[in-house]
Structure formats: structure tokens, C-alpha cells
Design an enzyme around this catalytic site. Structure first.
Site, PDB file in Angstrom:
ATOM      1  CE  LYS A  53      -2.356  -1.810   3.578  1.00 33.20           C
ATOM      2  NZ  LYS A  53      -3.377  -2.078   4.602  1.00 33.20           N
TER       3      LYS A  53
ATOM      4  CG  ASP B  99      -7.013  -5.168   7.842  1.00 31.39           C
ATOM      5  OD1 ASP B  99      -6.533  -6.252   7.456  1.00 31.39           O
ATOM      6  OD2 ASP B  99      -7.150  -4.189   7.080  1.00 31.39           O
TER       7      ASP B  99
END
Ligand code: ADP
Ligand code: MG
Length: 495
Positions: free
Chosen positions: A196, A231
Site C-alpha cells: 500500500k 485487520d
């Protein structure tokens, strides 16, 4: 349920230019003299991005096959199929004060929750959210973890009200870390690589819990990480707390990933490891998936210019960090070759990542006759003068990119469900199954949600898809991590 939620969040600006835009030409460039019509360019983009049923089916089948190969042996496929070491999910009985940290790709959140067991459930929660300063994404590991520890220290100082810790106990933390980690136990794991857009030096190859512990020591903060969770795993745990039928969790935010509940005996690479429940959560790291995706020249160019070329191909096609950039590249091409914005090129359109996914979403929600919002976003963000026709084309481009993203994500979900169905001895598809979804892209881009649902329904057919509930589990990962800290607490739980 009695949830007293106090949001002390600093609002994140909805439009924010992120990632490096250095070294970009700033000249107003003329468009090519022999321009072709923009309409066929749009048609070509739409056909390159098309996801008809056979494409979706191929993606779903490849996802299932890659899952099996990754479960058989480490390195067996693009999918790492990481074992989470979470083999007992929250039951609702958890009690006490727990903290959670959530390091995503864009935001960093800290949260505390007072759990009251089956009767009282979540007595109180408080959280704080900060945007990760861009310079920390390119700095050192120490700088990043010092930042995390200092936000946590400030937040912990403000504890009061309904929150209380029995004397003699340390505060325990569930640490949600949304990057690929090779877990070594429930409370330790080695960062495999940053994704990311992060390029922090000195973390890869190290235990991220140790990095956090060292930073907490430097701050004199006496707290203990009792669960390190991805997550997706946090989201699954958080959603499962309220609904026992949750078996899959998917994040569509800055990046993307998925996890699910697997039977121990279906994981050959576990080699006889034991879990009392006979089940564990497996993290696919599905951002690395790459088979059968309909990619365009814009995807390939963006990948080549990225800091991780050749990696995270699924993530680059479907997640929030990239959709705006793919659209920008397509629009730049239309402006240069097809005079989309007339005879002169909007200079800022050449700047990588100037257009972000929230812009696409905002433009697609424009219901005005003359597409006023689209016009002002184009003007404000890239300095483009547009007419109704060019605005319509821009909206079509946004739709094409998000449609592909949503439908591919839907196919990925079906790939997971299909794998579970094939292994199941009972009729898996005939009972209710919940897929918990979270992440900024899912939450704030209604068209994206719709495309996911449509693809799942197309692939599974009307009857089966009625049993598959795709549900938003808002901020489930924070509470989920705190719940997993409770389940893995070093102290006796009095239940
Ligand atoms: P993180 O990925 O850092 O955990 P989020 O789940 O909140 O954080 O996702 C943030 C991402 O969601 C942003 O990078 C952006 O790509 C996407 N996003 C945020 N707002 C919107 C929006 N209004 N429309 C579409 N996408 C959005
Ligand atoms: Mg997140």
C-alpha cells in the site's frame, strides 16, 4: 445493546492528495494534433475491463485453487494462506478493559472498550483516529512505531468514566496490523513486506510486536500486546461477536484482503498442530492474487511505476489506493489522444495519484442535470474545463473502473465460499452464511457495494445467493482486536 461510543476522532479530509507526486511535468501540454474520437476509447476501456460471467467464474475457481495450493505448502501459490493463531473466537462472555491499535494504510486508530460479558456486552468504547503522516511512510521503523506509541500514550492518559482496570493488571492491547505478517504466535509476527505504498526501512524481517514494545518502552508506557491480528481477522472476530454465522471477512480500504474460518484438518501445512476448537482463522493475503484478471495498459503502467512492481496485482485492480490512479491514467490518455478536455491538456492530470478514489465516488453520486459536482471536481483537482459531454465520459470511466473492482471482489468472495462448500460434508450453501465487509472503499462507494452483490448473485444463482449475507461490519476490526486481546489475555477471565 448498550454502546456508549464517544468519537474523539480528528476528521480526515475527504479529499487528500497522497503518495509522492515528485518529478512530475507541470507544463500545460498541447494535445496531439490528429485527435481521434473519445467514444471508441471509452468502448475499448470498457471491453478491456469487462467482467462477464466466464471471467468471474475463472477468477472464483482460480481463487479456490490458489487457496488449496497455499494451504498445502508455504509458497504453494500467490496466496500465502497465513495462519492467524486465532483458534478461539469471541463468545460474548469477555469482560474487562481492553485496548486496540489499528494501523491501516491511511489511518491509525486507537480504541478502548469496556466489555461486560453476555448481559452487558459492550459497556463503553472510545476511539481516536489520526491520519498517518506521509513522511512516516517513507521513514524509519523507529519513527513510525514512536508515533504509534505516542498516540497510544496520549489516548491512554485520557482514560476515565466507565473504563476501569482491576488493580495489579497491565492494560492489554489487540494490535491490528494490516500488512502481510508471518505470525509466529498469537502475539508475535514477522513483517514480510510493506504494501500500500509504505516503504519504511528496518521493519521487514522483524517482529512488529517487538517494534511496538520497544517504542512503548522508550515512552515509558507499560502496556502489553496480547494479540497481533490482521485487520481482516479483527473484522471477522468483531462481527462474529454479534453473529455466529460469520465465516468470512473482507476488507476493501486502502488495500484489500480476506480471511475465513477453516478446519484444522483441511490445512495440510499445519502438520498435525492442534486447536481445541478444531478450527482456525486463515488470512489469504488475497491482494497478491493474480490469475485471470482483466487488466488494461493503465494497470500495467501503474504497476510498473509502483514501488512494488509485479506484486499485489489483485489489490492494485480492486482497492481504494489505486482506483483513482487507474482512472487518472485512462483520462490522461483520453485527454491526450482524444481531446477529452478540448485543445489544451489540464496540466495536473499528469500528476500521479492526484485523482483519488473518493473523487471517483463523489463524481458518481452527482445527480444534477449538468453534472455540476463532476465539473467542479475536475476543475478543482486537475484544473480541467469540462462540458456535459466530457463529464459524462468521466463518470463512465469511474464506473468502468469501480465496476471491475466490485465484480472481481465479488468473484474472490465466491472463490472462498466455493472452497468451503467443496470441503463441506453438510450442505454448506443451504444454510445462512455471513461475509463481514469493512474498509473505506466498501463503506463509502455505494456503486462498489452494488457491483459486489451483483457478481456474487450472478455466480451463485438466485437461490444460493439468498443464503449469503454480505454485511457491513463497521469498525469491527477495532473491537475485534480488543476482543481477541480479551480471549488471549494473560489474566484469568472470571467467566
Ligand atoms: P485503511 O485502509 O487505512 O485501514 P480505510 O478502511 O478507512 O483505512 O480506507 C481508506 C481508503 O478508503 C482510502 O484510502 C480510500 O481509498 C477509500 N475511501 C475513503 N473514502 C472514500 C470514498 N468516499 N469513496 C471511495 N473510497 C473511499
Ligand atoms: Mg483498516
Amino acid at each position: 445493546m448498550s454502546v456508549a461510543a464517544t468519537a474523539t476522532a480528528t476528521a480526515t479530509p475527504s479529499f487528500r492528495i497522497r503518495r509522492s507526486t515528485r518529478g512530475v511535468p507541470r507544463m500545460r501540454m498541447p494535445v496531439r494534433s490528429s485527435t481521434i474520437s473519445v467514444a471508441p476509447m471509452l468502448t475499448k476501456l470498457q471491453s478491456d475491463c469487462a467482467t462477464p460471467l466466464p471471467v468471474l467464474r475463472h477468477v472464483a475457481d482460480s481463487m479456490s485453487a490458489d487457496m488449496r495450493a497455499g494451504l498445502a505448502v508455504d509458497g504453494g501459490s500467490d496466496l500465502k494462506m497465513i495462519l492467524s493463531y486465532v483458534d478461539s473466537l469471541p463468545t460474548g462472555n469477555e469482560k474487562g478493559l481492553f485496548y486496540a491499535l489499528d494501523l491501516g494504510g491511511t489511518n491509525f486508530r486507537v480504541l478502548r472498550v469496556q466489555l461486560g460479558g453476555k448481559e452487558e456486552r459492550v459497556i463503553a468504547t472510545e476511539f481516536e483516529q489520526v491520519t498517518i503522516p506521509e513522511k512516516l511512510m517513507f521513514g524509519t521503523s523507529e519513527e513510525l512505531f514512536d508515533f504509534i506509541a505516542s498516540v497510544l500514550a496520549n489516548f491512554a492518559q485520557q482514560e476515565g468514566g466507565k473504563f476501569h482496570l482491576p488493580p495489579g493488571r497491565k492494560r492489554e492491547i489487540g494490535f491490528t496490523f494490516s500488512f502481510p505478517v508471518k505470525q509466529t504466535s498469537i502475539d508475535s509476527g514477522i513483517l514480510m513486506k510493506w504494501t500500500k505504498g509504505f516503504a519504511v526501512s528496518g521493519t521487514a524481517g522483524n517482529d512488529v510486536v517487538a517494534c511496538l514494545n520497544e517504542a512503548m518502552d522508550r515512552k515509558g508506557l507499560d502496556m502489553r500486546v496480547s494479540a497481533l491480528v490482521n485487520d481482516t481477522v479483527g473484522t471477522l472476530a468483531g462481527a462474529r461477536y454479534w453473529d455466529e454465522d460469520v465465516v468470512v471477512a473482507v476488507i476493501l480500504g486502502t488495500g484489500t484482503n480476506a480471511c475465513y474460518v477453516e478446519r484444522m484438518d483441511a490445512i495440510p501445512k499445519m502438520q498435525g498442530k492442534f486447536s481445541p476448537s478444531g478450527r482456525t482463522i486463515v488470512n489469504l493475503e488475497w491482494g497478491a492474487f493474480s490469475k485471470g484478471l482483466p487488466l488494461t495498459v493503465f494497470d500495467r503502467d501503474m504497476d510498473a511505476a509502483s514501488i512494488n512492481p509485479g506484486e499485489q496485482i489483485f489489490e492494485k485492480a480492486i482497492s481504494g489506493m489505486y482506483l483513482g490512479e487507474i482512472a487518472r491514467r485512462a483520462l490522461l490518455n483520453m485527454a491526450e489522444e482524444g481531446a477529452l478536455f478540448g485543445e489544451s491538456m489540464p496540466e495536473k492530470l499528469s500528476m500521479p495519484f492526484i485523482l483519488v478514489t473518493p473523487h471517483l465516488s463523489a463524481m458518481q453520486q452527482d445527480n444534477t442535470d449538468d453534472l455540476q459536482t463532476v465539473g467542479s471536481i475536475l476543475y478543482d483537482v486537475i484544473g480541467a474545463e469540462s462540458n456535459l459531454n466530457s463529464r459524462k465520459i468521466v463518470v463512465e470511466v469511474c464506473d468502468t473502473i469501480v465496476k471491475r473492482a466490485g465484480r472481481l471482489a465479488g468473484a474472490g468472495i465466491v472463490g472462498i465460499l466455493q472452497k468451503l462448500e467443496e470441503d463441506s460434508t453438510s450442505a454448506f450453501f443451504s444454510k445462512r452464511t455471513v461475509v463481514a465487509m469493512d474498509g473505506g472503499l466498501y463503506e463509502r462507494y455505494p456503486q462498489c457495494r452494488q457491483y459486489i452483490k451483483e457478481a456474487v448473485a450472478e455466480l451463485l444463482g438466485p437461490e444460493t445467493s439468498q443464503n449469503i449475507v454480505i454485511e457491513h461490519s463497521k469498525d469491527g476490526s477495532g473491537i475485534g482486536a480488543a476482543l481477541l486481546a480479551a480471549t488471549n489475555s494473560q489474566y484469568d477471565q472470571d467467566y
